[in-house]
Design an enzyme around this catalytic site. Structure first.
Site, short mmCIF file in Angstrom:
data_model
loop_
_atom_site.label_atom_id
_atom_site.label_comp_id
_atom_site.label_asym_id
_atom_site.label_seq_id
_atom_site.Cartn_x
_atom_site.Cartn_y
_atom_site.Cartn_z
N HIS A 204 0.80 -1.23 0.00
CA HIS A 204 0.00 0.00 0.00
C HIS A 204 0.82 1.27 0.00
O HIS A 204 0.26 2.37 -0.01
CB HIS A 204 -0.91 0.03 1.24
CG HIS A 204 -0.15 0.30 2.50
ND1 HIS A 204 0.58 -0.66 3.15
CD2 HIS A 204 0.02 1.43 3.22
CE1 HIS A 204 1.15 -0.14 4.22
NE2 HIS A 204 0.84 1.13 4.29
C1 UD1 Z 1 -1.78 5.72 5.65
C2 UD1 Z 1 -0.44 6.27 6.12
C3 UD1 Z 1 0.62 5.20 6.00
C4 UD1 Z 1 0.20 3.92 6.72
C5 UD1 Z 1 -1.17 3.47 6.23
C6 UD1 Z 1 -1.65 2.30 7.02
C7 UD1 Z 1 0.05 8.66 5.78
C8 UD1 Z 1 0.77 9.64 4.96
N1 UD1 Z 1 -0.02 7.40 5.32
O1 UD1 Z 1 -1.65 5.41 4.27
O2 UD1 Z 1 1.82 5.66 6.58
O3 UD1 Z 1 1.16 2.92 6.46
O4 UD1 Z 1 -2.11 4.55 6.39
O5 UD1 Z 1 -2.59 1.55 6.34
O6 UD1 Z 1 -0.45 9.00 6.83
N2 UD1 Z 1 -9.10 4.78 1.95
C9 UD1 Z 1 -10.31 4.15 2.06
N3 UD1 Z 1 -10.79 3.88 3.32
C10 UD1 Z 1 -10.12 4.21 4.43
C11 UD1 Z 1 -8.89 4.86 4.31
C12 UD1 Z 1 -8.40 5.14 3.06
O7 UD1 Z 1 -10.95 3.82 1.07
O8 UD1 Z 1 -10.61 3.94 5.53
C13 UD1 Z 1 -8.55 5.05 0.59
C14 UD1 Z 1 -8.90 6.42 0.05
O9 UD1 Z 1 -9.07 6.29 -1.33
C15 UD1 Z 1 -7.65 7.23 0.33
C16 UD1 Z 1 -6.53 6.20 0.22
O10 UD1 Z 1 -7.12 4.98 0.68
O11 UD1 Z 1 -7.47 8.29 -0.55
C17 UD1 Z 1 -5.30 6.52 1.01
O12 UD1 Z 1 -5.62 6.78 2.38
P1 UD1 Z 1 -4.62 7.67 3.29
O13 UD1 Z 1 -5.11 7.72 4.67
O14 UD1 Z 1 -4.32 8.96 2.62
O15 UD1 Z 1 -3.26 6.89 3.22
P2 UD1 Z 1 -2.94 5.35 3.35
O16 UD1 Z 1 -2.46 4.86 2.03
O17 UD1 Z 1 -4.07 4.63 4.00
N1 UDP Z 2 -3.32 -5.92 8.91
C1 UDP Z 2 -4.61 -6.37 9.14
N2 UDP Z 2 -5.37 -6.77 8.08
C2 UDP Z 2 -4.90 -6.75 6.80
C3 UDP Z 2 -3.58 -6.29 6.57
C4 UDP Z 2 -2.82 -5.88 7.65
O1 UDP Z 2 -5.06 -6.41 10.28
O2 UDP Z 2 -5.64 -7.14 5.89
C5 UDP Z 2 -2.50 -5.45 10.05
C6 UDP Z 2 -1.16 -6.10 10.20
O3 UDP Z 2 -1.25 -7.25 10.99
C7 UDP Z 2 -0.32 -5.01 10.85
C8 UDP Z 2 -0.96 -3.74 10.37
O4 UDP Z 2 -2.24 -4.08 9.84
O5 UDP Z 2 -0.44 -5.05 12.26
C9 UDP Z 2 -0.11 -3.09 9.33
O6 UDP Z 2 -0.78 -2.01 8.80
P1 UDP Z 2 -0.39 -1.37 7.41
O7 UDP Z 2 0.37 -2.33 6.59
O8 UDP Z 2 -1.65 -0.81 6.86
O9 UDP Z 2 0.50 -0.13 7.82
P2 UDP Z 2 2.06 0.04 8.15
O10 UDP Z 2 2.45 -0.94 9.18
O11 UDP Z 2 2.81 -0.09 6.87
O12 UDP Z 2 2.13 1.47 8.63
#
Ligand code: UD1
Ligand code: UDP
Length: 356
Positions: A204
């Site tokens: 992601h």
């Molecule tokens: C964010 C964090 C990242 C973290 C990740 C965990 C930042 C800059 N990024 O990335 O560090 O690793 O969360 O998963 O803070 N969206 C949905 N539903 C949701 C949330 C997001 O559909 O509940 C979609 C939307 O299209 C959105 C995109 O995901 O635009 C990205 O969401 P965003 O919160 O900006 O960043 P993440 O990629 O989730």
């Molecule tokens: N995770 C989860 N369901 C999923 C994928 C990941 O519960 O389908 C959990 C995973 O076990 C870990 C956390 O989400 O604890 C990691 O989150 P993510 O990869 O979104 O963010 P990052 O760690 O890169 O910030």
């Protein structure tokens, strides 16, 4: 009074041991959810599965550009902090929620505790790297998971008195929930999988999935693994990634794409996977703790401890390199030591906050 600020999936999971500790000790605290993540399977499901108390506030900021999201979180957090006037604000990790929460608190002269301080990828293309560096420099308590993280902070001139090496709360979360997962869910059966006979994938990162060529490389690499190693490739897909696959019109042959899973289900799939491929920070740590080999689909990592103990390998996003990396990791022994602590990080952090 402690204000626990969180907003995304990994923050809910990694704050859960601290929240449990506050509950057990009956401390004066409240949860402020920014609403950065809001879809059921990215947010609510973790409160339900981990049996966490409701957030007292939810800012419902949702998605947006970096400045838009960060700015709206700051405005909302400031309002709550002025009303509640807590003694300390806790943030965890490196998301926009973390930087915005820490900055709002610091400007109000409220103490900031940064859980998982000191991680560095040394790659400023990553929004997370900018968030980490800035948050560390405005924090009063830096809870570094490892000595390596502490060294990064010292190198940047941060005062040693503020740094506490506690281990990572993800170890607590894994230990606390693995047994619960065994009792409550059967994720392998639900997906018709056999232990050690499938690959598990997550991806992601903005710098991977928002760049068509890189995302295409990852998907082709997964297809290659499925073709050459003849095992299912299970990919619970982050909403950012599914959106990009659709927009770019990419093929996902040989990949079993499923909705994001709850923590109990995901943990169980991780623990029983033959190998995990990921660009997630938390997943690199969990595989190391669970003694499951990991291949990281990135050019660097802020979790170098996993490379040092041999649980993880950096392979980038070239399809052939991904396949080679998988083969190399499958030939290795999995008897490494977990470098992320003893599973008591949550307790330690709360004790430190009570003393200082
Ligand atoms: C964010 C964090 C990242 C973290 C990740 C965990 C930042 C800059 N990024 O990335 O560090 O690793 O969360 O998963 O803070 N969206 C949905 N539903 C949701 C949330 C997001 O559909 O509940 C979609 C939307 O299209 C959105 C995109 O995901 O635009 C990205 O969401 P965003 O919160 O900006 O960043 P993440 O990629 O989730
Ligand atoms: N995770 C989860 N369901 C999923 C994928 C990941 O519960 O389908 C959990 C995973 O076990 C870990 C956390 O989400 O604890 C990691 O989150 P993510 O990869 O979104 O963010 P990052 O760690 O890169 O910030």
């Amino acid at each position: 009074m402690i204000s626990i600020i969180l907003g995304t999936r990994p923050e809910i999971i990694k704050m859960s041991p601290i929240i449990r500790e506050c509950e057990n000790q009956n401390l004066d605290y409240f949860i402020l959810h920014t609403g950065q993540h809001y879809s059921y399977e990215m947010d609510r499901i973790f409160f339900e599965e981990l049996e966490l108390p409701e957030a007292k506030y939810n800012l419902d900021v949702g998605s947006g550009t970096h400045a838009d999201q960060t700015g709206r979180i700051m405005i909302g957090v400031e309002e709550v902090l002025i009303k509640e006037n807590p003694d300390v604000v806790l943030v965890e990790g490196d998301t926009n929620t973390v930087l915005a929460g820490a900055l709002s608190a610091a400007k109000l002269h409220i103490k900031v505790g940064h859980v998982e301080a000191g991680l560095r990828s040394f790659d400023r293309r990553m929004p997370e790297e900018i968030n980490r560096v800035l948050t560390d420099h405005i924090s009063d308590y830096l809870f570094a998971p490892t000595d390596e993280a502490k060294k990064n902070l010292l190198r940047e001139g941060i005062n040693e008195d503020k740094i506490f090496v506690t281990g990572n709360t993800i170890v607590d979360a894994v230990y606390q929930n693995l047994e619960i997962a065994k009792r409550k869910v059967n994720a392998l059966k639900a997906l018709d999988l056999n232990p050690k006979e499938y690959f598990l994938v997550t991806a992601h990162r903005q710098e991977n999935v928002d760049v068509k060529a890189r995302l295409k490389g990852i998907l082709r690499g997964l297809e290659l693994i499925h073709e050459k190693l003849s095992l299912p490739v299970v990919f619970p897909i982050h909403p950012r990634t599914s959106k990009r696959i659709r927009e770019f019109g990419l093929e996902t042959n040989g990949i079993n794409l499923i909705d994001p899973l709850g923590f109990l289900e995901f943990l169980q799939l991780e623990a029983n996977a033959k190998l995990v491929l990921t660009d997630s920070g938390g997943v690199q740590e969990e595989t190391c703790i669970l003694k499951v080999p990991c291949v990281t689909l990135r050019d660097n990592t802020e979790r170098p401890e996993t490379l040092e103990v041999g649980s993880n390998m950096i392979v980038g996003v070239n399809p052939e390199s991904i396949l080679e990396g998988v083969k190399t990791m499958l030939d290795k022994k999995t008897n490494w030591e977990n470098p992320f602590g003893d599973g008591k990080a949550g307790e330690k952090i709360v004790e430190i906050l009570k003393i200082y």
